[in-house]
Design a protein around this motif. Sequence first.
Motif, PDB file in Angstrom:
ATOM      1  N   THR A 268      10.645 -14.073  99.923  1.00 15.02           N
ATOM      2  CA  THR A 268       9.632 -14.449  98.941  1.00 15.02           C
ATOM      3  C   THR A 268       9.812 -13.576  97.713  1.00 15.02           C
ATOM      4  O   THR A 268       9.350 -12.435  97.679  1.00 15.02           O
ATOM      5  CB  THR A 268       8.211 -14.268  99.503  1.00 15.02           C
ATOM      6  OG1 THR A 268       8.077 -14.996 100.721  1.00 15.02           O
ATOM      7  CG2 THR A 268       7.172 -14.762  98.503  1.00 15.02           C
TER       8      THR A 268
ATOM      9  N   ASN B 161       7.672 -12.385  92.296  1.00 14.96           N
ATOM     10  CA  ASN B 161       6.773 -13.050  91.341  1.00 14.96           C
ATOM     11  C   ASN B 161       6.804 -14.567  91.458  1.00 14.96           C
ATOM     12  O   ASN B 161       6.389 -15.269  90.549  1.00 14.96           O
ATOM     13  CB  ASN B 161       7.127 -12.643  89.913  1.00 14.96           C
ATOM     14  CG  ASN B 161       8.572 -12.968  89.553  1.00 14.96           C
ATOM     15  OD1 ASN B 161       9.340 -13.448  90.384  1.00 14.96           O
ATOM     16  ND2 ASN B 161       8.948 -12.703  88.315  1.00 14.96           N
ATOM     17  N   MET B 162       7.276 -15.093  92.606  1.00 13.77           N
ATOM     18  CA  MET B 162       7.335 -16.543  92.774  1.00 13.77           C
ATOM     19  C   MET B 162       6.301 -17.051  93.777  1.00 13.77           C
ATOM     20  O   MET B 162       5.929 -18.213  93.762  1.00 13.77           O
ATOM     21  CB  MET B 162       8.735 -16.970  93.209  1.00 13.77           C
ATOM     22  CG  MET B 162       9.804 -16.742  92.149  1.00 13.77           C
ATOM     23  SD  MET B 162      11.425 -17.422  92.603  1.00 13.77           S
ATOM     24  CE  MET B 162      11.092 -19.185  92.564  1.00 13.77           C
ATOM     25  N   HIS B 163       5.859 -16.189  94.702  1.00 16.10           N
ATOM     26  CA  HIS B 163       4.787 -16.521  95.650  1.00 16.10           C
ATOM     27  C   HIS B 163       5.113 -17.729  96.515  1.00 16.10           C
ATOM     28  O   HIS B 163       4.219 -18.478  96.912  1.00 16.10           O
ATOM     29  CB  HIS B 163       3.467 -16.748  94.905  1.00 16.10           C
ATOM     30  CG  HIS B 163       3.108 -15.659  93.956  1.00 16.10           C
ATOM     31  ND1 HIS B 163       2.855 -14.368  94.364  1.00 16.10           N
ATOM     32  CD2 HIS B 163       3.002 -15.650  92.599  1.00 16.10           C
ATOM     33  CE1 HIS B 163       2.581 -13.617  93.305  1.00 16.10           C
ATOM     34  NE2 HIS B 163       2.684 -14.356  92.230  1.00 16.10           N
ATOM     35  N   LYS B 164       6.378 -17.941  96.811  1.00 20.01           N
ATOM     36  CA  LYS B 164       6.779 -18.985  97.747  1.00 20.01           C
ATOM     37  C   LYS B 164       8.088 -18.570  98.405  1.00 20.01           C
ATOM     38  O   LYS B 164       8.896 -17.852  97.828  1.00 20.01           O
ATOM     39  CB  LYS B 164       6.942 -20.333  97.049  1.00 20.01           C
ATOM     40  CG  LYS B 164       8.073 -20.386  96.044  1.00 20.01           C
ATOM     41  CD  LYS B 164       8.231 -21.778  95.453  1.00 20.01           C
ATOM     42  CE  LYS B 164       9.400 -21.831  94.465  1.00 20.01           C
ATOM     43  NZ  LYS B 164       9.570 -23.191  93.893  1.00 20.01           N
TER      44      LYS B 164
ATOM     45  N   SER C 102      17.035 -19.517  87.559  1.00 17.94           N
ATOM     46  CA  SER C 102      15.607 -19.218  87.640  1.00 17.94           C
ATOM     47  C   SER C 102      15.329 -18.169  88.712  1.00 17.94           C
ATOM     48  O   SER C 102      14.575 -17.209  88.493  1.00 17.94           O
ATOM     49  CB  SER C 102      14.826 -20.501  87.930  1.00 17.94           C
ATOM     50  OG  SER C 102      13.445 -20.228  88.074  1.00 17.94           O
ATOM     51  N   LEU C 103      15.940 -18.342  89.874  1.00 16.20           N
ATOM     52  CA  LEU C 103      15.754 -17.384  90.961  1.00 16.20           C
ATOM     53  C   LEU C 103      16.412 -16.049  90.631  1.00 16.20           C
ATOM     54  O   LEU C 103      15.892 -14.984  90.964  1.00 16.20           O
ATOM     55  CB  LEU C 103      16.325 -17.960  92.246  1.00 16.20           C
ATOM     56  CG  LEU C 103      15.962 -17.265  93.561  1.00 16.20           C
ATOM     57  CD1 LEU C 103      14.455 -17.114  93.702  1.00 16.20           C
ATOM     58  CD2 LEU C 103      16.525 -18.044  94.742  1.00 16.20           C
TER      59      LEU C 103
ATOM     60  N   SER D   8      14.136 -14.102  88.399  1.00 15.85           N
ATOM     61  CA  SER D   8      13.005 -13.567  89.158  1.00 15.85           C
ATOM     62  C   SER D   8      13.403 -12.331  89.944  1.00 15.85           C
ATOM     63  O   SER D   8      12.717 -11.295  89.902  1.00 15.85           O
ATOM     64  CB  SER D   8      12.474 -14.646  90.109  1.00 15.85           C
ATOM     65  OG  SER D   8      11.466 -14.125  90.948  1.00 15.85           O
TER      66      SER D   8
END
Length: 371
Positions: free
Chosen positions: A183, A186-189, A240-241, A244
């Motif tokens: 997880t 800062n993505m919360h998934k 994107s990942l 993060s």
Amino acid sequence: MASVKEKAIILFWAVCLHVDTGSGSCVDLDVTGCRTNPQLCQDPLLAEVTCPVMCNRCPTVPQTTPSASSGSLECYSCQNIKTPSTCNQTQMCSSGQSCFMETTDTVHGVLYHTGCLSNNMCTPPGYEHGIVGRSTEKRQRTSCHECCFGNLCNDHLCTSSKYDCSDVLRSGLSRGSGVYRITPWNMHKEVEVYCDMDTEGGGWTVFQRRLDGSVNFNRNFSDYEQGFGSLDGEFWLGLSLLHSMTSRANMTLRLDMSFSNGTTGFDEYSGFYISPPEGYNVNVDKRINSAGMSDTSLFSDHSTPWDTNHRPFATYDRDVNDCSRISGGGWWFNRCSNSNLNAPYNTNALFYNTMYPGNPKTTKMMLRLSY
């Protein structure tokens, strides 16, 4: 006063759960002592009826010695505590057990339970060896149930987030290189990533891998932003990942490659960071480790028109200076750069000038939290 046999029968009927140690289902009753007290296995009735899985009395489970022996694990063992760090009790696990932590949501808040648990309840289907992070045991109102294999390793399970593969390794949850769920901070998934647990101590999150040209890397910007390919083969994890994960803390970048003649090499750079989506610029500080590479055309250079450092990411539909359209693949181009590890496979466009001449047969790009 009830006998041991009567107690076992009472426990058995209280939860109305059928246990067949012959040919049918074989599971432990949901009794706290069954999960945390290996001494129960010393009683034949409790071992056969109440705790068959934990005591390895199921037909498909090899027999093990219930008493602790030299080399067995020592685990923190506390029940219904509000703060794991306050647990000062330990227990020695029986053979075939690992440490665990469980959290239960109650009206009074989250309660933590720690102790020993049968490996059979910590290994999900499809994995034959090792201990993984999440137990297959399901219980009502249980929000977390994790296992680890190491002395006193269960002091931080369910309490520390796994932001990348370095956290998986430090949490004692590694089962070797492979796919894990993390997880990002800062993505919360949860997302799936491939963790390299073998290279230089392990804990590397792999974000690019080329093996055989089976995946087309000449993709548009959206594909590179979201990621593509298969974690079991060739893939690009996604800009994107990457942004993060690298925005969390100081990261190390590692680039590994091999050539058809058997030559191999790698570079490691400190200060790895991918900037926000406006450009997804790549940034590194300096090379800190290397083998099989030259001292020219470094990834950290930024003084010549061909250097990659600090450049934005480009693809054929979001190009900077026609380099992606000319060379193929998405990359941090600057006058077509000193490297392009995402170019079409088995072409001269796929290269890394620090290990020149030649075109890599395999490439792997990874990141890890700097220690």
